[in-house]
Design an enzyme around this catalytic site. Structure first.
Site, mmCIF file in Angstrom:
data_model
loop_
_atom_site.group_PDB
_atom_site.id
_atom_site.type_symbol
_atom_site.label_atom_id
_atom_site.label_comp_id
_atom_site.label_asym_id
_atom_site.label_seq_id
_atom_site.Cartn_x
_atom_site.Cartn_y
_atom_site.Cartn_z
ATOM 1 N N THR A 155 0.868 -1.240 0.053
ATOM 2 C CA THR A 155 0.089 0.091 -0.004
ATOM 3 C C THR A 155 0.798 1.146 0.044
ATOM 4 O O THR A 155 1.774 1.109 0.733
ATOM 5 C CB THR A 155 -0.961 -0.034 1.214
ATOM 6 O OG1 THR A 155 -1.670 -1.227 1.192
ATOM 7 C CG2 THR A 155 -1.655 1.367 1.310
ATOM 8 N N ARG A 183 -14.439 -6.763 1.719
ATOM 9 C CA ARG A 183 -13.398 -6.557 2.816
ATOM 10 C C ARG A 183 -12.898 -5.227 2.547
ATOM 11 O O ARG A 183 -12.360 -4.703 1.661
ATOM 12 C CB ARG A 183 -12.639 -7.661 2.791
ATOM 13 C CG ARG A 183 -11.436 -7.515 3.736
ATOM 14 C CD ARG A 183 -9.996 -6.759 3.197
ATOM 15 N NE ARG A 183 -9.090 -6.633 4.111
ATOM 16 C CZ ARG A 183 -7.992 -5.948 4.318
ATOM 17 N NH1 ARG A 183 -7.749 -4.891 3.193
ATOM 18 N NH2 ARG A 183 -7.240 -5.956 4.926
ATOM 19 N N VAL A 184 -12.782 -4.494 3.666
ATOM 20 C CA VAL A 184 -12.291 -3.183 3.643
ATOM 21 C C VAL A 184 -10.978 -3.325 4.988
ATOM 22 O O VAL A 184 -11.043 -3.721 5.934
ATOM 23 C CB VAL A 184 -13.243 -1.980 4.232
ATOM 24 C CG1 VAL A 184 -12.257 -0.670 4.492
ATOM 25 C CG2 VAL A 184 -14.346 -1.899 3.129
ATOM 26 N N GLY A 185 -9.988 -2.817 4.338
ATOM 27 C CA GLY A 185 -8.761 -2.733 5.419
ATOM 28 C C GLY A 185 -8.825 -1.349 6.136
ATOM 29 O O GLY A 185 -9.644 -0.615 6.299
ATOM 30 N N ASP A 186 -7.437 -1.133 6.726
ATOM 31 C CA ASP A 186 -7.024 0.366 7.455
ATOM 32 C C ASP A 186 -7.039 1.319 6.253
ATOM 33 O O ASP A 186 -7.113 2.396 6.958
ATOM 34 C CB ASP A 186 -5.790 -0.104 8.193
ATOM 35 C CG ASP A 186 -4.607 -0.349 7.209
ATOM 36 O OD1 ASP A 186 -5.048 -1.290 6.551
ATOM 37 O OD2 ASP A 186 -3.779 0.143 7.329
ATOM 38 N N THR A 206 0.924 0.561 6.426
ATOM 39 C CA THR A 206 0.956 -0.653 5.216
ATOM 40 C C THR A 206 0.922 -1.904 6.138
ATOM 41 O O THR A 206 1.556 -1.857 7.154
ATOM 42 C CB THR A 206 1.980 -0.646 4.177
ATOM 43 O OG1 THR A 206 1.637 -1.416 3.287
ATOM 44 C CG2 THR A 206 3.418 -0.348 4.777
ATOM 45 N N GLY A 207 0.187 -2.953 5.530
ATOM 46 C CA GLY A 207 0.362 -4.051 6.334
ATOM 47 C C GLY A 207 -1.132 -4.679 6.707
ATOM 48 O O GLY A 207 -1.988 -4.246 6.360
ATOM 49 N N GLY A 209 -4.383 -4.953 7.701
ATOM 50 C CA GLY A 209 -5.154 -4.149 7.832
ATOM 51 C C GLY A 209 -6.005 -4.261 9.251
ATOM 52 O O GLY A 209 -6.018 -3.266 10.144
HETATM 53 N N1 ASP Z 1 -3.083 -2.308 4.593
HETATM 54 C C1 ASP Z 1 -3.393 -2.744 3.484
HETATM 55 C C2 ASP Z 1 -4.960 -3.303 3.639
HETATM 56 O O1 ASP Z 1 -5.127 -3.990 4.768
HETATM 57 C C3 ASP Z 1 -2.687 -3.851 2.929
HETATM 58 C C4 ASP Z 1 -1.355 -3.637 3.034
HETATM 59 O O2 ASP Z 1 -0.718 -2.614 2.814
HETATM 60 O O3 ASP Z 1 -0.545 -4.562 3.286
HETATM 61 O O4 ASP Z 1 -5.740 -3.217 3.061
#
Ligand code: ASP
Length: 304
Positions: A155, A183-186, A206-207, A209
């Site tokens: 991200t 699905r919605v992440g952070d 990033t990572g 969520g």
């Molecule tokens: N943070 C992002 C999400 O959860 C994915 C990512 O950056 O790995 O959608």
């Protein structure tokens, strides 16, 4: 009026090109908000960045949907989630912020809003991403692993300080690969994937969520900086909280970048490697952040 040297910090290798675009805006006297949206557009439009915008990996059903947020120095924000068919999700989020009374628009409604505002419709699924999806679909073992939040992607979180010293940020993603549709992440959630307080600083994530959401990651980092922590320590403190929540046994990756109002910057991650790009004093460079754990993320780079 005294001007300050512009700063841009962003996540991952493609942040370097995003920073170039953002710093061009800043060096011409443009706003931090315009800069981060210009930076986001570079990653969003690059088909080889398979984590953001056009060319992003699809959900389990083969459909690419995007999440994005922006937050400006005035404390206002805008975001979109689960939006398909438009490339520049961060620019759409900026429109939500500037041209509606809302904070967030999702799904079909977000797409309709974007098209009404003049964004062009485009199929976001490239042939390369489609092939990856077909491979994943065929592999029963991969299926369950990839549907978890442990898989991470790259991200783009991007933070900027303009010549006036104002702060803004953007976060833009195609979300977890092979996600359950909807699905919605952070990334589009203010306080989780992105937070900006023009008096204090800004942070982006990033990572995994789910994990970032659970600790209000970006908000926590800004609050840490408010209490006097350096940008780097503020990131490490938030990551430590995640690690502690799991009793030290962590298999997911999260990375943060942070920018303090005084121009100090920081970046840190749970595992190696996590790169960030920093534009400062007229120079743009890619660097490796320090990881909290002596662990290597197995998901890194797999689709580059
Ligand atoms: N943070 C992002 C999400 O959860 C994915 C990512 O950056 O790995 O959608």
């Amino acid at each position: 009026m005294n001007t300050v040297n512009p700063i841009v910090i962003s996540t991952w290798y493609h942040g370097e090109r995003a920073n170039e675009a953002a710093s061009n805006v800043l060096q011409k006297g443009g706003s931090a908000l315009d800069a981060v949206v210009a930076g986001a557009a570079v990653s969003e439009e690059d088909p080889n960045v398979m984590d953001v915008g056009y060319g992003g990996l699809p959900g389990e059903n083969g459909i690419v949907t995007l999440d994005a947020a922006v937050m400006g120095p005035g404390g206002r924000s805008g975001s979109v989630a689960g939006v398909g068919g438009v490339v520049n999700a961060a620019a759409v989020a900026k429109k939500v912020m500037e041209e509606t009374e809302h904070a967030m628009i999702v799904g079909e409604g977000a797409k309709r809003f974007a098209l009404k505002k003049g964004f062009q419709e485009k199929n976001l699924l490239t042939e390369k991403a489609r092939q990856r999806w077909l491979e994943w679909e065929k592999d029963p073992e991969k299926s369950s692993a990839w549907l978890s939040e442990q898989s991470h992607n790259e991200t783009l979180g991007i933070l900027a300080m303009d010549q006036k010293g104002d702060l803004a940020g953007a976060c833009t993603t195609s979300g977890a690969a092979w996600k359950i549709h909807g699905r919605v992440g952070d990334s589009p959630l203010i306080g989780a994937g992105l937070y900006v307080d023009n008096e204090v600083g800004a942070a982006a994530a990033t990572g995994a969520g789910r994990e970032v959401i659970a600790i209000c990651g970006s908000f926590l980092i800004v609050e840490n900086m408010r209490r006097g922590m350096s940008a780097h320590l503020a990131c490490e403190n938030a990551l430590q909280r995640m690690i502690d929540r799991h009793g030290g046994d962590v298999e997911f990756q999260v990375g943060f970048v942070a920018l303090r109002k005084d121009g100090e910057t920081g970046a840190a991650s749970i595992m190696n490697p996590f790169e960030f790009a920093l534009f400062h004093d007229g120079k743009n460079r890619l660097a490796k952040a320090k990881a909290m754990l002596d662990k290597q993320t197995s998901f890194y780079n797999i689709y580059r």
